[in-house]
Scaffold this active site. Structure first.
Site, short mmCIF file in Angstrom:
data_model
loop_
_atom_site.label_atom_id
_atom_site.label_comp_id
_atom_site.label_asym_id
_atom_site.label_seq_id
_atom_site.Cartn_x
_atom_site.Cartn_y
_atom_site.Cartn_z
N SER A 91 3.18 -4.79 1.11
CA SER A 91 2.28 -4.49 2.16
C SER A 91 1.18 -5.64 2.09
O SER A 91 0.27 -5.59 3.03
CB SER A 91 1.82 -3.15 2.33
OG SER A 91 0.87 -2.89 1.18
N LYS A 129 -5.76 2.97 4.87
CA LYS A 129 -6.32 1.62 4.62
C LYS A 129 -7.31 1.16 5.73
O LYS A 129 -8.33 0.64 5.18
CB LYS A 129 -4.77 0.65 4.67
CG LYS A 129 -4.10 0.77 3.74
CD LYS A 129 -2.68 -0.29 4.11
CE LYS A 129 -1.73 0.13 3.01
NZ LYS A 129 -0.60 -0.74 3.05
#
Length: 814
Positions: A661, A704
């Site tokens: 990611s 996030k």
């Protein structure tokens, strides 16, 4: 470098508030609180899995056992149990099973099948028979008739002996010979005047007289020998007569009791056969038992009598006890003994002994005719249990196996009870990983468990499903005795379910976690003195759950705010970008920004992942870094070799790094270093990238964004801060209320990025650049600056190689 410097069409606008959080609209559902709603039966969104359960329950063929797999907390076990309980109630009750003594082979107890509910009756009948025998048998052998007949037999034997010896004695007396009894038997001796002639006197007799006497004695000794030989025969005839008398007496004492017991089970030939075997054994055994019992009161006087009488007892191995329908059993501790039964032992005079009464049923026996539910992980963790289950399924019989013999722990005599036919439908519960591993590594698994029920973790968030979910919430509240929820609270629960699903268009089916949140919300409402749960109670409960688990998150955030962990939220830096990762500990996940840096120089075309070099990077992360080389070569090294040496690292990372990611963030840092274009530090990046420069979706996007937002908020929101996410992740956004408010007010932004060009343009404040018809990127664009830098590296490498040779080149390669 401001957004105004971007080329037309390169600007990526932040997402509007309605794309960051999908609110729940319950306008189509009329209710004031959930007490007005009808509870929902069954599970939501599980038609496929529940259909598999119904199929497995309906198919009565070998191998069509069920495996139910799904995530934790989804209510899978409860749903399967409810369906199977409904089916089991419609099935006929299974038969009873008993173990009885095998008089021919005591080490092989005999199993007898009985109609449902008859085992206890059979056991009670035999125990009553035993209790009655303990009284009637001694009485029969102590009766006057028995004693008279027994005395007559003894007297007849004694009379025969007496007459034989008397006749011999008279015959000897006529010949002046006496018949004497000695300690070692009988003897014949000459006599005078009815007195034995002493040896010295006998030797003084004339020889002819002495020889005649010896001849008479020799003749009589033959007759004496014949009589002595007859004595054992006469004693045997006496014993036979006594045995016949005892049998007749025992039969008289036993028959009426046996007939009473047999009459109750005349419809069961196998039981009648066992009762006849008991009768035959009793006729042989009762006389000895009666003789033993004459000295005292029952077992207290002679414990051996109790042991012998146990031979006629009945071990009600599996008894329905009036239960209707088929059983639905669950074994939480599936050891070998708990699963397929066991043989117990008792210590007697320091020796371990056992008998058929110590054979104990296992869960498979108790589930006969119905269902047995097992946890697959618990089953596999118990030694011997999984192989024993497979052997049972293969044989179609339940054979009790003694684990002590497997391990060599017991050397005593054991039993081999008759196996019982297998008639059980097995249901295993497992997580997905364990199920697929077993499918891959155990070839027998698919043979015995052919039906899979794969339970969904979430389902589509449509207005109809939202209404059904609220009804499910009402059912949970009613079942657990919780306060009803008002409309706003019910809507907040639906929104929380979407957050749990990590998708604004889906609702999580983790019912256990939903139930826990409702219980806490009920507690908060009670403290506030409300009779109905309000939205603020749900919010307070959810925040309290986060607060209890967030100590490590807060310490991590504190280290950033105190500049121990270096994260910039303003300014611009070359070769430096804020990446985002998710950390999960104990079921609690949070987002954490990490500084990613890159250094470049001329080299042999190698992109070095420092994490991998020191064995802190996992294979997926390393794959993401290698993709960067493919992207660079495919975009920039079209007519010249890659002459690059680049090093990428997660700064201040002291543990393992896994996942791809951050690959887009690493690429941005790499491009920034090559183009010498500073990247905005008030933006953080997440997303993976492929070799074509397309930004791909990642997980944990909400956490996030919120992780970087919390750092920015603590330092002060400037209106320029934000997060770059993959455009494909927009559908997953269900952000916190404070994050949505800040975005609505323009103090924070979430940018959907589809390509690397969009991301680098936003981060660098420069046009990314698209190749013109002549094959060149626009002057001043990021791509042009990267390509020019790579060509410069190639020139340096070529010139350096001509002047110094391979050994002096920067990377030591030709």
């Amino acid at each position: 470098m401001s957004d105004e410097t971007l080329a037309p069409g390169a600007r990526v606008a932040p997402l509007p508030a309605d794309r960051l959080y999908r609110a729940c609209d319950l306008a189509g559902l009329s209710f004031s609180d959930t007490a007005d709603l009808e509870p929902i039966d069954g599970m939501l969104g599980q038609s496929r899995a529940l259909g598999a359960v119904e199929f497995a329950a309906s198919v009565d063929k070998a191998g069509f056992n069920l495996v139910a797999i799904g995530g934790a907390g989804g209510g899978m076990r409860e749903a399967v149990k409810a369906l199977l309980a409904e089916d089991a109630a419609k099935r006929p009750s299974p038969p009873d099973w008993v173990y009885v003594n095998n008089f021919a082979r005591p080490d092989r107890p005999v199993a007898i099948e009985l109609p449902p509910g008859r085992a206890i009756g059979f056991q009670e009948a035999m125990r009553k028979l035993i209790e009655d025998l303990k009284t009637t048998a001694p009485a029969a052998f102590q009766s006057e008739d028995y004693q008279t007949r027994r005395s007559a037999i003894d007297e007849a034997f004694q009379k025969i002996q007496f007459e034989a010896f008397t006749a011999l004695r008279h015959k000897a007396a006529e010949r002046s010979i006496l018949l004497l009894r000695t300690p070692v038997g009988f003897a014949l001796a000459p006599s005078e005047n009815s007195e034995v002639v002493p040896p010295d006197q006998f030797s003084g007799w004339p020889e002819t007289r002495r020889e005649a006497m010896q001849a008479e004695i020799a003749a009589l000794e033959k007759e004496l020998e014949h009589i002595v030989r007859q004595v054992p025969l006469w004693d045997k005839q006496r014993r036979d007569a006594v045995r016949v008398l005892n049998r007749e007496t025992a039969k008289f004492a036993v028959d009426h009791l046996i007939e009473d017991a047999r009459a109750a089970f005349a419809d069961l030939p196998r039981v009648a056969q066992q009762i006849e075997a008991v009768r035959a054994d009793l006729i042989e055994t009762v006389p000895a038992l009666a003789a033993k019992g004459e000295g005292g009161e029952g077992e207290a006087a002679d414990p051996a009598r109790a042991v012998v009488f146990e031979r006629y007892d009945v071990n009600a191995f599996v008894a329905q006890n009036g239960a209707t329908g088929a059983p639905l059993a669950e074994e939480l501790h599936p050891t070998l003994g708990n699963l397929i039964g066991r043989i117990d032992y008792v210590s007697t005079h320091g020796v371990l002994v056992t008998n058929f009464m110590l054979v104990k049923a296992g869960a498979i026996h108790r589930a006969g005719g119905g269902y047995l539910m097992l946890d697959l992980r618990a089953l596999l963790m118990e030694p011997f249990s999984w192989p024993a289950l497979k052997r049972t399924l293969k044989r179609g019989q339940i054979a009790i196996e003694d684990v002590g013999r497997f391990l060599g722990l017991t050397n005593t005599v054991t039993l081999e009870p008759d196996p019982i036919p297998l008639n059980v439908k097995f249901v295993l519960f497992s997580d997905r990983l364990l199920y697929f591993l077993l499918c891959a590594y155990d070839p027998d698994f698919g043979e015995h468990f052919k039906v899979l029920a794969d339970f969904e973790d979430d389902f589509a968030r449509t207005p109809e499903n939202e209404a059904a979910f609220v009804r499910l919430t009402a059912s949970i509240a009613r079942r657990d005795g919780l306060k009803p929820l008002d409309r706003a609270a019910a809507a907040r629960v639906v929104e929380h379910a979407a957050r749990l699903a990590d998708h604004s268009g889906k609702l999580s089916l983790r019912v256990a976690e939903l139930r826990e949140a409702l219980i806490e919300a009920d507690f908060c409402a009670g403290r506030a003195g409300r009779s109905v749960i309000a939205r603020e109670d749900v919010e307070r409960a959810l925040q309290a759950r986060v607060r209890r688990a967030s100590r490590i998150r807060d310490r991590s955030r504190e280290s950033i705010l105190e500049r121990v962990a270096l994260i910039d939220t303003e300014g611009a830096r070359v070769g430096q970008v804020n990446g985002l990762s998710v950390i999960e500990i104990g079921g609690f996940a949070w987002g954490r920004p990490t500084r990613i840096t890159c250094q470049t120089r001329p080299g042999g075309g190698k992109v070095v992942d420092i994490e991998r070099e020191v064995e802190l990077g996992g294979p997926i992360h390393s794959k993401g870094v290698l993709i960067l080389s493919g992207f660079l070569a495919g975009r920039y090294a079209l007519d010249a070799p890659m002459s690059l040496f680049a090093s990428l690292v997660f700064e201040q990372s002291y543990g393992g790094v896994e996942g791809d990611s951050a690959s887009s963030a690493e690429l941005y840092a790499l491009l920034s270093s090559l183009a010498e274009a500073p990247l905005r530090q008030d933006l953080a990046v997440t997303g993976s990238v492929n070799q074509l420069g397309v930004i791909q979706a990642i997980g944990g996007v909400n956490e996030k964004i919120e992780g970087f937002f919390d750092i920015c908020s603590a330092r002060g929101l400037t209106g320029r801060q934000g997060v770059l996410i993959p455009a494909a992740n927009v559908q997953h956004l269900m952000l916190r209320e404070d994050v949505v408010s800040a975005c609505t007010e323009g103090r924070f932004g979430v940018y959907p990025i589809a390509t690397v060009d969009e991301g680098i343009a936003l981060l660098a404040g420069l046009e990314a650049g698209v190749r013109h018809a002549d094959g060149a990127f626009p002057p001043g664009s990021v791509n042009r600056r990267v390509e020019d830098r790579l060509r410069a590296f190639a020139d340096i490498r070529r010139s350096f190689g001509k002047e110094s040779g391979p050994e002096a080149r920067p990377d030591g390669r030709p």
